[in-house]
Every structure is written in structure tokens, then in C-alpha cells.
Design an enzyme around this catalytic site. Structure first.
Site, PDB file in Angstrom:
ATOM      1  N   SER A   1       1.630  -7.698  -0.566  1.00 45.96           N
ATOM      2  CA  SER A   1       2.340  -8.666   0.281  1.00 45.96           C
ATOM      3  C   SER A   1       1.550  -9.928   0.617  1.00 45.96           C
ATOM      4  CB  SER A   1       2.824  -7.999   1.561  1.00 45.96           C
ATOM      5  OG  SER A   1       1.757  -7.832   2.479  1.00 45.96           O
TER       6      SER A   1
ATOM      7  N   THR B   1       1.418  -4.327   4.175  1.00 37.54           N
ATOM      8  CA  THR B   1       1.190  -4.535   5.620  1.00 37.54           C
ATOM      9  C   THR B   1       0.653  -5.924   5.932  1.00 37.54           C
ATOM     10  OG1 THR B   1      -1.036  -3.647   5.385  1.00 37.54           O
ATOM     11  CG2 THR B   1       0.716  -2.098   6.024  1.00 37.54           C
ATOM     12  N   ASP B   2       0.070  -6.608   4.941  1.00 37.91           N
ATOM     13  CA  ASP B   2      -0.586  -7.886   5.238  1.00 37.91           C
ATOM     14  C   ASP B   2       0.377  -8.921   5.793  1.00 37.91           C
ATOM     15  OD1 ASP B   2      -3.086  -7.957   2.544  1.00 37.91           O
ATOM     16  OD2 ASP B   2      -2.739  -6.619   4.266  1.00 37.91           O
TER      17      ASP B   2
ATOM     18  N   THR C   1       0.818  -1.215   0.000  1.00 44.60           N
ATOM     19  CA  THR C   1       0.000   0.000   0.000  1.00 44.60           C
ATOM     20  C   THR C   1       0.841   1.249   0.000  1.00 44.60           C
ATOM     21  OG1 THR C   1      -1.873  -1.033   1.070  1.00 44.60           O
ATOM     22  CG2 THR C   1      -1.648   1.317   1.402  1.00 44.60           C
TER      23      THR C   1
ATOM     24  N   LYS D   1      -0.383  -7.558  12.875  1.00 46.22           N
ATOM     25  CA  LYS D   1      -1.378  -6.641  12.303  1.00 46.22           C
ATOM     26  C   LYS D   1      -2.691  -6.944  13.008  1.00 46.22           C
ATOM     27  CE  LYS D   1      -3.306  -4.885   7.950  1.00 46.22           C
ATOM     28  NZ  LYS D   1      -3.230  -4.923   6.465  1.00 46.22           N
TER      29      LYS D   1
ATOM     30  N   TYR E   1      -8.073   0.320  -3.576  1.00 47.00           N
ATOM     31  CA  TYR E   1      -6.983   0.937  -4.360  1.00 47.00           C
ATOM     32  C   TYR E   1      -6.106  -0.190  -4.911  1.00 47.00           C
ATOM     33  CZ  TYR E   1      -4.736  -0.229   0.000  1.00 47.00           C
ATOM     34  OH  TYR E   1      -4.297  -0.924   1.090  1.00 47.00           O
TER      35      TYR E   1
ATOM     36  N   GLU F   1      -2.075 -29.412  27.512  1.00 41.02           N
ATOM     37  CA  GLU F   1      -3.324 -29.994  26.957  1.00 41.02           C
ATOM     38  C   GLU F   1      -3.061 -31.315  26.217  1.00 41.02           C
ATOM     39  OE1 GLU F   1      -5.706 -27.248  28.625  1.00 41.02           O
ATOM     40  OE2 GLU F   1      -6.312 -28.992  27.440  1.00 41.02           O
TER      41      GLU F   1
HETATM   42  N1  DAS Z   1      -2.550  -5.820   0.113  1.00 39.86           N
HETATM   43  C1  DAS Z   1      -1.842  -5.131   1.160  1.00 39.86           C
HETATM   44  C2  DAS Z   1      -0.414  -5.602   1.144  1.00 39.86           C
HETATM   45  O1  DAS Z   1       0.286  -5.434   0.137  1.00 39.86           O
HETATM   46  C3  DAS Z   1      -1.798  -3.666   1.029  1.00 39.86           C
HETATM   47  C4  DAS Z   1      -1.033  -3.087   2.177  1.00 39.86           C
HETATM   48  O2  DAS Z   1      -1.647  -2.893   3.204  1.00 39.86           O
HETATM   49  O3  DAS Z   1       0.178  -2.875   2.093  1.00 39.86           O
HETATM   50  O4  DAS Z   1      -0.003  -6.110   2.181  1.00 39.86           O
END
Ligand code: DAS
Length: 353
Positions: free
Chosen positions: A83, A116-117, A36, A189, A50, A310
Site C-alpha cells: 500500500s 497497513t501503510d 501484508t 498507524k 517479507y 499563528e
Molecule cells: N508495505 C506494507 C503495506 O502494504 C505492508 C503492510 O503492512 O501491509 O502497507
């Protein structure tokens, strides 16, 4: 002292002081992978829907002219992906480039721009395979570069300062967004969309970025980077390790399918303290008997998965993930399997990293 001599000394100080105050800027390399932070939307108010991974590293750098005041920055476009598509081959390519750069005496730190994923996974993989104490900072954004109040520029600015900061040396790979400094081992995240999504839920941030400076308050107690025993320099692939998610009414289908597909390891994100429904436990015992390594993690995401709690792990020859989430345990098990298949040794590894 004569008037002439004192004037000369004052002049000397006037010239010398500013120079002494101007430390040389650190040399920081930005490796861009997409996400992103490099994303573009149709309008300035588009914050979902986007397209990620559109803008190149030079454009990212040009969008933050202030970078020139805090570091000598160079950019490289290592890949350009969203990602969710990050994979083991990309990780090996990235790790080898990071290690090559950090071995150069003229490189003080590295920043990786990333979606970020899966930032938390790439950061932890690098935390285990980077062979240097120099700072490595992974950074992303929750709003595309075209959005009002895009968070990418300030996140990139802070990441470059952090990567050039002497205080960040020896802290392991760091994830820094939203002015918060997280350790790679525990960061996750926590929200699908908000700018403060990256959290270290119970063990907390390492520190904050504030007023162009890194402020640290704690550091990890686990092995990482220069103290890690893992070396991927000669590897061009990693063992296949998959994750099975636990839930009420779970069955053995997923475990059996992963074993049939050739998985070398399976991480179970169990309910509670890593508990296994009977059909899943039976499937994992069968898998272990076929030589597949089994790690019990927990979908709760926090807390210690107790060995022999467990499940009688001594009897089933399973390993427990300690406090690692399933997605992090998968990474550590993959790297452990590049060195050993001995479960006692692998359990030592999970208690060390
Ligand atoms: N699809 C997400 C990624 O590339 C967009 C982002 O949040 O960076 O991880």
C-alpha cells in the site's frame, strides 16, 4: 386443550424456534488490494523483510473457514499492491467498485483487505466518497500470512462480522484490526511494526470486536458516506495536492518545487499549532497568489489548528485543517477542489467533514 393439541403445539414450537433463531447470514463482499495480510515470508518467524501482496483473495478466504458461519462471503481481487504504492487512480477504481456493490440489494457490506501503510488514507478517501450507509470495513495485518500468530485471519474474521453487523450501518468507513474499531477520519498507524499500531490517539476508538460481535460506544459527529457532497463516479483523476513537512530551519524549496510542478493545493504539516517558518510562509503566500490552495495542518497530529492563530489566514487567504492530519487534509482538499476553489467554501468543508 387436549393432550393431542398440546403435543402438536409443542412439536410446532420445536420446529419453529431454531428457524427463527437462525437469522439469514449477511452477504459480504471482500475486495482484496494486497498488503501484508496477503504477504508471505521465508520462514514462520519472518515478520519483517517479507513480501507483501502475494496471496490472492480466495486463499485469504480459504484460510478462515469460520467465515462461512458468520456471512455469505464472495471475494474479488481489485489489485495486488503493497500500500505504499496506493495512488489516486487506484482509489477511484476501488471507490467505484465499492459503490457499485453497495447499490446492489443483495450486498449488505464490503470488506477491503489492504496494506497497513496507507490504510488510514484509503479509509478516509472512501469515507468521503462512498454513497451508502452500508458498512465498509478496511482491514490489514501487521504479520504476514506465513508468520506464527499471523494476525490477518482473525482480523479478516472480525472485519467480515463487522461489515455484516446492523450496528455498523451509518457509522462511516471503519478500520478494524486487533479487535479495535476505528473511525476513518481519525485513525492513524502509530507504530511501524506492532499489532496494536492502529490508534485514534485522543478521540478514541468507536468500539471493540469481542466474542464474534461488534460493540460500539461512540460515533463520529462529522459528515461522511451517504451524507457526503463528494461524487467521484464521473472522475478519472483527482487534482494534484502535495504535503510540505515543517521543521526547524525549514526553507522554501519544497513549496516552490510543488508549485512549479503544477500542484493545485499544498498542505503544510506545520510545527506547533500549524506555525510556518518565515521562508515557508513567504513561499506559501506566493503560491496562493498563483492560485494554489494552501491548508495549514500540524505535524503534532492531534488538536485543532486555530484559524488566524499563528498566521492571519484571513489576510493570506489560507485554510486551516481543523483536526485533520496532513495526510487526511490532503485527501479532503483534493476532493474539495473537484467542486470549488473558493477558500471560504473550502474552509466550510474542513469544518464539516
Ligand atoms: N508495505 C506494507 C503495506 O502494504 C505492508 C503492510 O503492512 O501491509 O502497507
Amino acid at each position: 386443550m387436549s393432550l393431542k393439541a398440546s403435543r402438536f403445539l409443542a412439536l410446532l414450537l420445536l420446529v419453529a424456534l431454531p428457524a427463527a433463531a437462525q437469522q439469514p447470514l449477511p452477504n459480504v463482499v471482500i475486495l482484496a488490494t494486497g498488503g501484508t495480510i496477503a504477504g508471505t515470508g521465508a520462514t514462520s518467524t519472518t515478520t519483517v523483510g517479507y513480501t507483501a501482496a502475494k496471496i490472492g483473495v480466495e486463499a485469504l478466504i480459504d484460510a478462515v473457514p469460520e467465515l462461512k458461519k458468520v456471512a455469505n462471503v464472495k471475494g474479488e481481487q481489485v489489485m495486488q499492491i503493497a500500500s505504499e504504492n496506493m495512488n489516486n487512480e487506484a482509489w477511484l477504481k476501488l471507490a467505484k467498485r465499492v459503490n457499485a456493490l453497495l447499490a446492489q440489494p443483495d450486498v449488505d457490506g464490503v470488506v477491503i483487505t489492504h496494506g497497513t501503510d496507507t490504510i488510514e488514507e484509503t479509509a478516509y478517501f472512501l469515507d468521503l466518497v462512498v454513497k451508502s450507509d452500508k458498512p465498509v470495513v478496511v482491514v490489514g495485518a501487521m504479520r504476514p500470512s506465513t508468520a506464527i500468530s499471523a494476525d490477518g485471519p482473525i482480523n479478516l474474521y472480525n472485519a467480515v462480522i463487522l461489515a455484516g453487523s446492523k450496528d455498523a450501518i451509518g457509522k462511516g468507513v471503519l478500520v478494524c484490526l486487533n479487535d479495535q474499531i476505528n473511525a476513518a477520519r481519525e485513525v492513524t498507524k502509530s507504530n511501524t511494526a506492532t499489532a496494536d499500531t492502529f490508534r485514534t490517539p485522543e478521540l478514541g476508538f468507536l468500539g471493540y470486536m469481542q466474542d464474534n460481535k461488534a460493540h460500539f460506544y461512540r460515533e463520529s459527529t462529522r459528515r461522511h458516506t451517504a451524507k457526503s457532497e463528494f461524487d467521484v463516479s464521473q472522475l478519472d483523476k483527482l487534482p494534484q495536492v502535495d504535503i510540505v513537512y515543517g521543521y526547524a530551519n525549514a526553507n522554501r524549496v519544497a513549496v516552490d518545487a510543488f508549485v512549479a510542478a503544477g500542484a493545485k493545493g499544498i498542505v503544510n504539516a506545520g510545527v506547533g499549532d500549524g506555525s510556518l517558518a518565515d521562508p515557508v510562509k513567504a513561499a506559501l503566500i506566493d503560491a496562493r497568489k498563483k492560485g494554489v490552495l494552501v491548508v495549514r495542518s500540524a505535524r503534532a497530529g492531534n488538536g485543532i489548528v486555530a484559524r488566524n492563530g499563528e498566521v492571519n489566514d484571513d489576510q493570506t487567504d489560507f485554510v486551516v485543517s481543523d483536526t485533520l492530519t496532513a495526510q487526511k487534509a490532503r485527501i479532503l482538499l483534493m476532493l474539495a477542489l473537484t467542486k470549488t476553489t473558493d477558500t471560504k467554501e473550502i474552509q466550510r468543508i474542513f469544518y464539516s467533514y
